[in-house]
Motif scaffolding. Structure first.
Motif, PDB file in Angstrom:
ATOM      1  N   VAL A 161       0.837  -1.202   0.000  1.00  0.00           N
ATOM      2  CA  VAL A 161       0.000   0.000   0.000  1.00  0.00           C
ATOM      3  C   VAL A 161       0.871   1.251   0.000  1.00  0.00           C
ATOM      4  CG1 VAL A 161      -1.710   1.312   1.298  1.00  0.00           C
ATOM      5  CG2 VAL A 161      -1.905  -1.174   1.152  1.00  0.00           C
ATOM      6  N   ALA A 162       1.923   1.236   0.819  1.00  0.00           N
ATOM      7  CA  ALA A 162       2.820   2.393   0.895  1.00  0.00           C
ATOM      8  C   ALA A 162       3.450   2.682  -0.461  1.00  0.00           C
ATOM      9  CB  ALA A 162       3.909   2.142   1.941  1.00  0.00           C
ATOM     10  N   ASN A 163       3.918   1.656  -1.160  1.00  0.00           N
ATOM     11  CA  ASN A 163       4.565   1.862  -2.450  1.00  0.00           C
ATOM     12  C   ASN A 163       3.582   2.307  -3.525  1.00  0.00           C
ATOM     13  OD1 ASN A 163       7.294   1.449  -1.917  1.00  0.00           O
ATOM     14  ND2 ASN A 163       7.103  -0.767  -2.033  1.00  0.00           N
ATOM     15  N   GLN A 164       2.350   1.812  -3.466  1.00  0.00           N
ATOM     16  CA  GLN A 164       1.345   2.265  -4.424  1.00  0.00           C
ATOM     17  C   GLN A 164       1.077   3.750  -4.268  1.00  0.00           C
ATOM     18  OE1 GLN A 164      -2.091  -0.224  -3.896  1.00  0.00           O
ATOM     19  NE2 GLN A 164      -1.118  -2.046  -4.726  1.00  0.00           N
ATOM     20  N   ILE A 165       0.916   4.185  -3.036  1.00  0.00           N
ATOM     21  CA  ILE A 165       0.658   5.605  -2.783  1.00  0.00           C
ATOM     22  C   ILE A 165       1.875   6.447  -3.137  1.00  0.00           C
ATOM     23  CG2 ILE A 165       0.158   7.299  -0.974  1.00  0.00           C
ATOM     24  CD1 ILE A 165      -1.518   5.152   0.400  1.00  0.00           C
ATOM     25  N   LEU A 166       3.059   5.955  -2.771  1.00  0.00           N
ATOM     26  CA  LEU A 166       4.288   6.683  -3.088  1.00  0.00           C
ATOM     27  C   LEU A 166       4.474   6.827  -4.592  1.00  0.00           C
ATOM     28  CD1 LEU A 166       6.722   5.095  -0.498  1.00  0.00           C
ATOM     29  CD2 LEU A 166       6.120   7.516  -0.624  1.00  0.00           C
ATOM     30  N   SER A 167       4.144   5.784  -5.344  1.00  0.00           N
ATOM     31  CA  SER A 167       4.284   5.832  -6.798  1.00  0.00           C
ATOM     32  C   SER A 167       3.379   6.902  -7.395  1.00  0.00           C
ATOM     33  CB  SER A 167       3.947   4.467  -7.402  1.00  0.00           C
ATOM     34  OG  SER A 167       4.073   4.494  -8.810  1.00  0.00           O
ATOM     35  N   ILE A 168       2.149   6.982  -6.904  1.00  0.00           N
ATOM     36  CA  ILE A 168       1.210   7.999  -7.388  1.00  0.00           C
ATOM     37  C   ILE A 168       1.721   9.404  -7.047  1.00  0.00           C
ATOM     38  CG2 ILE A 168      -1.116   8.943  -7.139  1.00  0.00           C
ATOM     39  CD1 ILE A 168      -2.074   6.066  -6.620  1.00  0.00           C
ATOM     40  N   ILE A 169       2.116   9.584  -5.782  1.00  0.00           N
ATOM     41  CA  ILE A 169       2.603  10.896  -5.334  1.00  0.00           C
ATOM     42  C   ILE A 169       3.828  11.320  -6.144  1.00  0.00           C
ATOM     43  CG2 ILE A 169       3.663  12.142  -3.410  1.00  0.00           C
ATOM     44  CD1 ILE A 169       1.915  10.490  -1.531  1.00  0.00           C
ATOM     45  N   THR A 170       4.763  10.382  -6.310  1.00  0.00           N
ATOM     46  CA  THR A 170       6.006  10.681  -7.016  1.00  0.00           C
ATOM     47  C   THR A 170       5.758  11.117  -8.445  1.00  0.00           C
ATOM     48  OG1 THR A 170       7.301   9.143  -5.662  1.00  0.00           O
ATOM     49  CG2 THR A 170       8.188   9.695  -7.830  1.00  0.00           C
ATOM     50  N   ASN A 171       4.923  10.392  -9.157  1.00  0.00           N
ATOM     51  CA  ASN A 171       4.695  10.704 -10.569  1.00  0.00           C
ATOM     52  C   ASN A 171       3.867  11.968 -10.753  1.00  0.00           C
ATOM     53  OD1 ASN A 171       5.955   8.507 -12.260  1.00  0.00           O
ATOM     54  ND2 ASN A 171       4.794   7.261 -10.842  1.00  0.00           N
ATOM     55  N   VAL A 172       2.914  12.211  -9.861  1.00  0.00           N
ATOM     56  CA  VAL A 172       2.148  13.456  -9.945  1.00  0.00           C
ATOM     57  C   VAL A 172       3.069  14.657  -9.718  1.00  0.00           C
ATOM     58  CG1 VAL A 172       0.379  14.846  -8.797  1.00  0.00           C
ATOM     59  CG2 VAL A 172      -0.077  12.451  -9.329  1.00  0.00           C
ATOM     60  N   ILE A 173       3.913  14.561  -8.691  1.00  0.00           N
ATOM     61  CA  ILE A 173       4.857  15.649  -8.406  1.00  0.00           C
ATOM     62  C   ILE A 173       5.822  15.840  -9.572  1.00  0.00           C
ATOM     63  CG2 ILE A 173       6.797  16.346  -6.952  1.00  0.00           C
ATOM     64  CD1 ILE A 173       5.377  15.061  -4.591  1.00  0.00           C
ATOM     65  N   ALA A 174       6.322  14.736 -10.132  1.00  0.00           N
ATOM     66  CA  ALA A 174       7.296  14.812 -11.227  1.00  0.00           C
ATOM     67  C   ALA A 174       6.705  15.458 -12.463  1.00  0.00           C
ATOM     68  CB  ALA A 174       7.802  13.405 -11.559  1.00  0.00           C
ATOM     69  N   ILE A 175       5.469  15.102 -12.806  1.00  0.00           N
ATOM     70  CA  ILE A 175       4.832  15.666 -14.000  1.00  0.00           C
ATOM     71  C   ILE A 175       4.524  17.141 -13.806  1.00  0.00           C
ATOM     72  CG2 ILE A 175       2.742  15.593 -15.426  1.00  0.00           C
ATOM     73  CD1 ILE A 175       2.716  12.544 -14.967  1.00  0.00           C
ATOM     74  N   THR A 176       3.928  17.474 -12.665  1.00  0.00           N
ATOM     75  CA  THR A 176       3.541  18.866 -12.444  1.00  0.00           C
ATOM     76  C   THR A 176       4.743  19.784 -12.248  1.00  0.00           C
ATOM     77  OG1 THR A 176       3.237  18.346 -10.084  1.00  0.00           O
ATOM     78  CG2 THR A 176       1.277  18.300 -11.485  1.00  0.00           C
ATOM     79  N   ALA A 177       5.856  19.235 -11.749  1.00  0.00           N
ATOM     80  CA  ALA A 177       7.054  20.060 -11.533  1.00  0.00           C
ATOM     81  C   ALA A 177       7.942  20.127 -12.768  1.00  0.00           C
ATOM     82  CB  ALA A 177       7.860  19.520 -10.353  1.00  0.00           C
ATOM     83  N   GLY A 178       7.573  19.410 -13.826  1.00  0.00           N
ATOM     84  CA  GLY A 178       8.341  19.477 -15.060  1.00  0.00           C
ATOM     85  C   GLY A 178       9.610  18.654 -15.056  1.00  0.00           C
ATOM     86  N   LEU A 179       9.641  17.589 -14.259  1.00  0.00           N
ATOM     87  CA  LEU A 179      10.838  16.752 -14.213  1.00  0.00           C
ATOM     88  C   LEU A 179      10.941  15.838 -15.429  1.00  0.00           C
ATOM     89  CD1 LEU A 179      11.051  15.664 -10.459  1.00  0.00           C
ATOM     90  CD2 LEU A 179      11.942  17.714 -11.572  1.00  0.00           C
ATOM     91  N   LEU A 180       9.806  15.408 -15.967  1.00  0.00           N
ATOM     92  CA  LEU A 180       9.805  14.477 -17.089  1.00  0.00           C
ATOM     93  C   LEU A 180       9.818  15.196 -18.435  1.00  0.00           C
ATOM     94  CD1 LEU A 180       7.248  11.852 -15.735  1.00  0.00           C
ATOM     95  CD2 LEU A 180       9.735  11.866 -15.526  1.00  0.00           C
TER      96      LEU A 180
END
Length: 246
Positions: A161-180
């Motif tokens: 559960v922790a990794n599923q939530i972390l994966s969502i948080i990480t990718n949302v932050i990465a996309i919105t912050a322009g990392l990708l």
């Protein structure tokens, strides 16, 4: 402190002896920068290449994924029994989540720093002359992410559960912050939203250090990352329940 040091050493070795995490820690950032940098090479100029952009942003993206390492270090099935034994040793319970956080932070920071050096050699990624300050920003994000992974485990008591939530948080932050990809590619409105995000500010300061030698906002940014990390560590201590968790 001696017992805490031994526990930290054991947690570090648990990560080091896991071949899956070792390959992921080394291969994930390197392949990301190599593949995406190659695919977008024609979209950037000669003085500022795609490798220069992604050699910075994707390394910070990799740092965000440190939370998955700390979740694994905390909740992997083969480690749970060792965690249970730790509860009955003469140490404070707060030392258990802190040891997981620090072990993961040190483990990933060592290998990510090594990969950063490889990128400089192979692709001439420009990290500027203020490279130590840039490294401190990266280390701060790395530690905050490690702290977040442990906190997710303390809250949800499940690595999955922790990794599923972390994966969502990480990718949302990465996309919105322009990392990708540059946020401007999605339009003016999205770009304005992106620029207001804390991680976007960190990336902006990073590029200011590299190309302008401008460290005006460095200390304030680093202090903000440190404050966030302390909050996450404190929250982990408050939510860790010992036997009930294990």
């Amino acid at each position: 402190m001696y017992r805490f040091g031994k526990m930290l050493q054991r947690d570090f070795m648990n990560l080091l002896m896991n071949p899956t995490w070792l390959m992921f820690c080394l291969g994930f950032p390197f392949l990301l920068v190599t593949i995406i940098g190659f695919m977008t090479n024609g979209l950037y100029g000669a003085s500022f290449t795609s490798y220069d952009y992604y050699g910075v942003t994707l390394m910070f993206y990799s740092a965000l994924y440190t939370g998955t390492f700390s979740a694994n270090s905390f909740m992997e099935e083969r480690i749970k029994q060792a965690n249970l034994r730790s509860l009955y040793t003469p140490i404070s319970q707060w030392e258990i989540p802190l040891a997981k956080t620090l072990a993961t932070f040190l483990y990933t920071l060592i290998f990510y720093t090594f990969i950063g050096g490889i990128l400089m050699i192979l692709f001439q990624v420009n990290y500027g002359t203020e490279i130590f300050k840039l490294w401190l920003l990266f280390a701060g994000i790395n530690f905050a992410s490690s702290s977040l992974g442990v906190l997710m485990c303390c809250i949800f008591k499940s690595e999955g559960v922790a990794n599923q939530i972390l994966s969502i948080i990480t990718n949302v932050i990465a996309i919105t912050a322009g990392l990708l990809f540059p946020a401007a590619a999605l339009g003016e409105t999205f770009s304005k939203i992106s620029q207001a995000l804390p991680l976007s500010k960190v990336i902006q300061v990073a590029f200011q250090l590299i190309y302008d030698n401008n460290s005006q906002n460095f200390l304030l940014t680093l202090a903000g990352i440190a404050a966030l990390s302390l909050i996450l560590v404190f929250a982990s201590q408050m939510t860790f329940k010992g036997e009930a968790y294990l």
